[in-house]
Design a protein around this motif. Sequence first.
Motif, PDB file in Angstrom:
ATOM      1  N   TYR A   1     -43.124  20.991  28.651  1.00  0.00           N
ATOM      2  CA  TYR A   1     -44.332  21.307  28.023  1.00  0.00           C
ATOM      3  C   TYR A   1     -45.355  21.883  29.059  1.00  0.00           C
ATOM      4  N   ILE A   2     -45.343  21.268  29.999  1.00  0.00           N
ATOM      5  CA  ILE A   2     -46.253  21.495  31.019  1.00  0.00           C
ATOM      6  C   ILE A   2     -45.903  22.832  31.765  1.00  0.00           C
ATOM      7  N   VAL A   3     -44.476  23.145  32.092  1.00  0.00           N
ATOM      8  CA  VAL A   3     -43.794  24.278  32.643  1.00  0.00           C
ATOM      9  C   VAL A   3     -44.246  25.524  31.720  1.00  0.00           C
ATOM     10  N   ALA A   4     -43.949  25.243  30.449  1.00  0.00           N
ATOM     11  CA  ALA A   4     -44.118  26.219  29.284  1.00  0.00           C
ATOM     12  C   ALA A   4     -45.809  26.856  29.560  1.00  0.00           C
ATOM     13  N   ARG A   5     -46.318  26.198  29.820  1.00  0.00           N
ATOM     14  CA  ARG A   5     -48.020  26.658  29.653  1.00  0.00           C
ATOM     15  C   ARG A   5     -48.337  27.412  31.188  1.00  0.00           C
ATOM     16  N   TYR A   6     -47.997  26.696  32.267  1.00  0.00           N
ATOM     17  CA  TYR A   6     -48.278  26.905  33.546  1.00  0.00           C
ATOM     18  C   TYR A   6     -47.484  27.556  34.601  1.00  0.00           C
ATOM     19  N   GLY A   7     -46.004  27.630  34.144  1.00  0.00           N
ATOM     20  CA  GLY A   7     -44.752  28.097  34.883  1.00  0.00           C
ATOM     21  C   GLY A   7     -44.451  27.146  35.880  1.00  0.00           C
ATOM     22  N   GLU A   8     -43.167  27.826  36.440  1.00  0.00           N
ATOM     23  CA  GLU A   8     -42.701  26.881  37.313  1.00  0.00           C
ATOM     24  C   GLU A   8     -43.411  26.598  38.729  1.00  0.00           C
ATOM     25  N   PHE A   9     -44.330  27.336  38.906  1.00  0.00           N
ATOM     26  CA  PHE A   9     -45.116  27.124  39.888  1.00  0.00           C
ATOM     27  C   PHE A   9     -45.820  25.596  40.183  1.00  0.00           C
ATOM     28  N   VAL A  10     -45.877  25.165  39.131  1.00  0.00           N
ATOM     29  CA  VAL A  10     -46.787  23.914  39.072  1.00  0.00           C
ATOM     30  C   VAL A  10     -45.783  22.688  39.476  1.00  0.00           C
ATOM     31  N   LEU A  11     -44.260  23.096  39.573  1.00  0.00           N
ATOM     32  CA  LEU A  11     -43.381  21.820  40.056  1.00  0.00           C
ATOM     33  C   LEU A  11     -43.184  22.054  41.363  1.00  0.00           C
ATOM     34  N   PHE A  12     -43.480  20.676  42.170  1.00  0.00           N
ATOM     35  CA  PHE A  12     -43.290  20.812  43.708  1.00  0.00           C
ATOM     36  C   PHE A  12     -41.845  21.085  43.758  1.00  0.00           C
ATOM     37  N   ASN A  13     -40.826  20.517  43.089  1.00  0.00           N
ATOM     38  CA  ASN A  13     -39.396  20.742  43.114  1.00  0.00           C
ATOM     39  C   ASN A  13     -38.894  21.739  42.026  1.00  0.00           C
ATOM     40  N   PRO A  14     -39.092  22.922  42.348  1.00  0.00           N
ATOM     41  CA  PRO A  14     -38.552  24.000  40.958  1.00  0.00           C
ATOM     42  C   PRO A  14     -37.150  23.536  40.940  1.00  0.00           C
ATOM     43  N   ARG A  15     -36.605  23.845  39.512  1.00  0.00           N
ATOM     44  CA  ARG A  15     -35.415  23.611  38.983  1.00  0.00           C
ATOM     45  C   ARG A  15     -34.527  24.653  39.582  1.00  0.00           C
ATOM     46  N   ALA A  16     -33.305  24.256  39.750  1.00  0.00           N
ATOM     47  CA  ALA A  16     -32.143  24.994  40.326  1.00  0.00           C
ATOM     48  C   ALA A  16     -31.467  25.895  38.989  1.00  0.00           C
ATOM     49  N   GLU A  17     -32.036  26.610  38.657  1.00  0.00           N
ATOM     50  CA  GLU A  17     -31.292  27.442  37.235  1.00  0.00           C
ATOM     51  C   GLU A  17     -32.342  28.703  37.118  1.00  0.00           C
ATOM     52  N   GLY A  18     -31.733  29.326  36.350  1.00  0.00           N
ATOM     53  CA  GLY A  18     -32.164  30.985  35.992  1.00  0.00           C
ATOM     54  C   GLY A  18     -32.464  31.560  37.656  1.00  0.00           C
ATOM     55  N   SER A  19     -33.522  32.280  37.387  1.00  0.00           N
ATOM     56  CA  SER A  19     -33.824  33.101  38.647  1.00  0.00           C
ATOM     57  C   SER A  19     -34.184  32.249  39.976  1.00  0.00           C
ATOM     58  N   ASN A  20     -34.592  31.051  39.628  1.00  0.00           N
ATOM     59  CA  ASN A  20     -34.805  30.045  40.721  1.00  0.00           C
ATOM     60  C   ASN A  20     -33.406  29.887  41.367  1.00  0.00           C
ATOM     61  N   LEU A  21     -32.301  30.015  40.898  1.00  0.00           N
ATOM     62  CA  LEU A  21     -31.073  29.779  41.536  1.00  0.00           C
ATOM     63  C   LEU A  21     -30.918  30.612  42.799  1.00  0.00           C
TER      64      LEU A  21
END
Length: 146
Positions: free
Chosen positions: A81-101
């Motif tokens: 919910y938080i990521v949907a509103r603010y983007g992956e930037f708000v995560l200290f440890n971005p998920r290892a999926e999609g373009s972050n991979l």
Amino acid sequence: MRAFVLALMLVATPALAVQPDEILADPALEARAREISRDIRCPVCQGESIDDSSAPISRDLRIIIRERLVAGDSDREVVDYIVARYGEFVLFNPRAEGSNLILWLAGPALFLAGLAIAVAAQRRRVAPETRLTEADEARLREILKE
């Protein structure tokens, strides 16, 4: 003595920006909220978690997290919910999926490529075969006889 213990508690505990009116009555939900808040970056401060930040947006995010937990969302749903509103930037440890991979794999891939280049360069670097001239061999025989 009481003042000493109070002063020790203030020094020994981390300074969190969570206000008393934000804290949930259920200790289990509050613990989950704190765990989630530690991994969410303040969009304003950027170097602090929302648990440590006193920025108004961090307070809003802490309240949203607690509201979602009270509503019955799982930890993953709250973070989504938080990521949907603010983007992956708000995560200290971005998920290892999609373009972050790509970002997660780029470091090890570049390390392995550099290692392969270093090994290849080392293998190509063969010491040139050096032979002694007849004069050098004669001089060596003289030295060894002495």
